[in-house]
Design a protein around this motif. Structure first.
Motif, PDB file in Angstrom:
ATOM      1  N   LEU A 158      15.972  26.932  53.419  1.00 32.84           N
ATOM      2  CA  LEU A 158      15.758  27.025  54.894  1.00 32.84           C
ATOM      3  C   LEU A 158      15.392  28.515  55.425  1.00 32.84           C
ATOM      4  CD1 LEU A 158      15.901  25.827  57.941  1.00 32.84           C
ATOM      5  CD2 LEU A 158      18.342  26.139  57.771  1.00 32.84           C
ATOM      6  N   VAL A 159      16.493  29.192  54.909  1.00 29.26           N
ATOM      7  CA  VAL A 159      16.585  30.612  55.306  1.00 29.26           C
ATOM      8  C   VAL A 159      15.296  31.455  54.699  1.00 29.26           C
ATOM      9  CG1 VAL A 159      17.661  32.866  55.097  1.00 29.26           C
ATOM     10  CG2 VAL A 159      18.919  30.798  55.775  1.00 29.26           C
ATOM     11  N   LEU A 160      14.941  31.263  53.266  1.00 29.93           N
ATOM     12  CA  LEU A 160      13.950  32.108  52.810  1.00 29.93           C
ATOM     13  C   LEU A 160      12.543  31.653  53.310  1.00 29.93           C
ATOM     14  CD1 LEU A 160      15.301  32.664  49.258  1.00 29.93           C
ATOM     15  CD2 LEU A 160      15.419  34.259  51.261  1.00 29.93           C
ATOM     16  N   GLY A 161      12.517  30.492  53.519  1.00 29.31           N
ATOM     17  CA  GLY A 161      11.076  29.728  54.154  1.00 29.31           C
ATOM     18  C   GLY A 161      10.928  30.094  55.521  1.00 29.31           C
ATOM     19  N   ALA A 162      12.079  30.355  56.196  1.00 29.72           N
ATOM     20  CA  ALA A 162      11.821  30.881  57.616  1.00 29.72           C
ATOM     21  C   ALA A 162      11.296  32.476  57.700  1.00 29.72           C
ATOM     22  CB  ALA A 162      13.163  30.733  58.432  1.00 29.72           C
ATOM     23  N   THR A 236      11.309  43.148  62.177  1.00 30.07           N
ATOM     24  CA  THR A 236      11.238  43.595  63.561  1.00 30.07           C
ATOM     25  C   THR A 236      12.002  42.958  64.478  1.00 30.07           C
ATOM     26  OG1 THR A 236       9.323  42.249  64.106  1.00 30.07           O
ATOM     27  CG2 THR A 236       8.914  44.474  63.066  1.00 30.07           C
ATOM     28  N   ALA A 237      12.306  43.105  65.631  1.00 37.27           N
ATOM     29  CA  ALA A 237      12.918  42.494  66.473  1.00 37.27           C
ATOM     30  C   ALA A 237      12.106  41.099  66.879  1.00 37.27           C
ATOM     31  CB  ALA A 237      12.948  43.171  67.933  1.00 37.27           C
ATOM     32  N   GLU A 238      10.921  41.288  66.973  1.00 37.14           N
ATOM     33  CA  GLU A 238      10.179  39.951  67.285  1.00 37.14           C
ATOM     34  C   GLU A 238      10.285  39.104  65.978  1.00 37.14           C
ATOM     35  OE1 GLU A 238       9.082  43.141  67.533  1.00 37.14           O
ATOM     36  OE2 GLU A 238       9.118  43.272  69.976  1.00 37.14           O
ATOM     37  N   GLU A 239      10.019  39.623  64.999  1.00 34.46           N
ATOM     38  CA  GLU A 239      10.062  38.773  63.577  1.00 34.46           C
ATOM     39  C   GLU A 239      11.506  38.042  63.443  1.00 34.46           C
ATOM     40  OE1 GLU A 239       7.011  41.150  60.732  1.00 34.46           O
ATOM     41  OE2 GLU A 239       9.053  41.499  60.771  1.00 34.46           O
ATOM     42  N   ARG A 240      12.507  38.859  63.746  1.00 35.29           N
ATOM     43  CA  ARG A 240      13.993  38.380  63.667  1.00 35.29           C
ATOM     44  C   ARG A 240      14.059  37.435  64.580  1.00 35.29           C
ATOM     45  NH1 ARG A 240      15.868  43.253  63.023  1.00 35.29           N
ATOM     46  NH2 ARG A 240      16.426  43.315  65.277  1.00 35.29           N
ATOM     47  N   GLN A 241      13.603  37.565  65.613  1.00 30.79           N
ATOM     48  CA  GLN A 241      13.918  36.319  66.628  1.00 30.79           C
ATOM     49  C   GLN A 241      13.266  35.018  66.356  1.00 30.79           C
ATOM     50  OE1 GLN A 241      12.636  37.141  70.601  1.00 30.79           O
ATOM     51  NE2 GLN A 241      13.557  35.435  71.741  1.00 30.79           N
ATOM     52  N   ARG A 242      11.956  35.287  65.659  1.00 31.04           N
ATOM     53  CA  ARG A 242      11.154  33.906  65.190  1.00 31.04           C
ATOM     54  C   ARG A 242      11.867  33.244  64.136  1.00 31.04           C
ATOM     55  NH1 ARG A 242       6.607  37.286  66.191  1.00 31.04           N
ATOM     56  NH2 ARG A 242       6.400  37.514  63.785  1.00 31.04           N
ATOM     57  N   ILE A 243      12.588  34.103  63.147  1.00 28.97           N
ATOM     58  CA  ILE A 243      13.178  33.638  62.140  1.00 28.97           C
ATOM     59  C   ILE A 243      14.616  33.090  62.390  1.00 28.97           C
ATOM     60  CG2 ILE A 243      14.427  34.384  59.771  1.00 28.97           C
ATOM     61  CD1 ILE A 243      12.350  36.858  59.689  1.00 28.97           C
ATOM     62  N   HIS A 244      15.085  33.657  63.212  1.00 29.39           N
ATOM     63  CA  HIS A 244      16.553  32.902  63.651  1.00 29.39           C
ATOM     64  C   HIS A 244      16.020  31.650  64.317  1.00 29.39           C
ATOM     65  CE1 HIS A 244      18.702  36.978  64.409  1.00 29.39           C
ATOM     66  NE2 HIS A 244      18.438  36.618  63.337  1.00 29.39           N
ATOM     67  N   GLN A 245      15.067  31.562  65.320  1.00 21.69           N
ATOM     68  CA  GLN A 245      14.510  30.119  65.759  1.00 21.69           C
ATOM     69  C   GLN A 245      14.276  29.256  64.877  1.00 21.69           C
ATOM     70  OE1 GLN A 245      15.230  29.610  69.220  1.00 21.69           O
ATOM     71  NE2 GLN A 245      14.995  27.534  68.537  1.00 21.69           N
TER      72      GLN A 245
END
Length: 274
Positions: A158-162, A236-245
């Motif tokens: 799940l995490v690495l795929g995100a 980046t902040a944007e990438e991190r937000q998308r990954i978290h979601q």
């Protein structure tokens, strides 16, 4: 973004990370990793009177369970706060600071050596395995656990795929050994055999992580991992937000009852010193 300390090595960043996350690790992932303690002790034939060394002992689960079996156990860890945590929670067992790659014990000092998920955090895991072999006496047993590969491990998948879909895996971190190198039975058998171990076995422990919310699948990364947390912190902040979601969205498929349950299997590798 959080930049890694300039010039810091992988080993230094791991030590800094685990020093700051001792209580978080115990509270979050400890419920899973403690499940490997008895399988490791069974694999190394720990009973009353066994002299056991628990390498990278973390919160102290393995050494403490060995003490409960009547063994003479000592746990070592390179993170001072992990040692303090273990001493506080398991006062009947001895714990000390120590380096897995340079063990401060004489040759043949122990009947058993275990390492629960520690090889993943070492810059020179082969050296740590050689050190374990050195401090074992003839007839002694060694066992370690690592996480299974993502195709078998629902949380890592799940995490690495995100991260792969919404960010980058090639972020600026110090060179480090592969996280899943010893998940490969062929590689583990080869390394232990070349070190001198025989009667090598590789099995899987079907551990499960249970949490209350999808948000916990993100929180656990920052609370009780080092390498994966650094990987996210370098987005980046944007990438991190998308990954978290993406992690939270993906976690919904693991809903079970009033919470969530993900397969968190481990590979257990054991060998004997003739």
């Amino acid at each position: 973004m959080t930049e890694p300390e300039k010039g810091a090595s992988f080993k230094e960043l791991e030590q800094q990370g685990w020093t700051s996350k001792a209580s978080g690790y115990a509270a979050w992932l400890g419920g899973i990793t403690s499940g490997a303690a008895d399988p490791l002790l069974d694999a190394t034939h720990v009973t009353r009177g066994t002299r056991l060394l628990d390498v990278a002992s973390g919160p102290g689960y393995g050494a403490a369970r060995a003490t409960a079996r009547g063994a003479t156990a000592i746990g070592i860890d390179f993170a001072p706060s992990m040692v303090e945590h273990a001493r506080r929670h398991f006062p009947q067992t001895q714990f000390a600071e120590g380096d897995a790659e340079n063990l401060a014990f004489d040759d043949g000092s122990f009947n058993a050596v275990i390492c629960a998920f520690g090889l993943l955090h070492m810059a020179e895991p082969d050296r740590a395995i050689a050190e374990a072999f050195r401090v074992l006496g003839a007839g002694g047993h060694y066992a370690f656990t690592v996480w299974s590969t993502p195709d078998r491990h629902e949380f890592f998948e799940l995490v690495l795929g995100a991260i792969r879909e919404h960010g980058r895996l090639d972020v600026p971190l110090p060179p480090a050994p592969s996280l899943f190198r010893f998940s490969d039975p062929v590689e583990s058998r080869k390394v232990l055999a070349s070190t001198g171990f025989d009667a090598i076995t590789v099995t899987e422990i079907p551990l499960v992580w249970r949490c209350a919310s999808a948000q916990d699948a993100v929180e656990v990364i920052y609370k009780s991992t080092v390498r994966t947390a650094m990987l996210l912190e370098q987005q980046t902040a944007e990438e991190r937000q998308r990954i978290h979601q993406a992690i939270m969205d993906g976690a919904t498929r693991f809903r079970q009852g009033g919470g969530y349950a993900m397969a968190f299997p481990a590979v257990l590798v054991a060998g004997h010193k003739s």
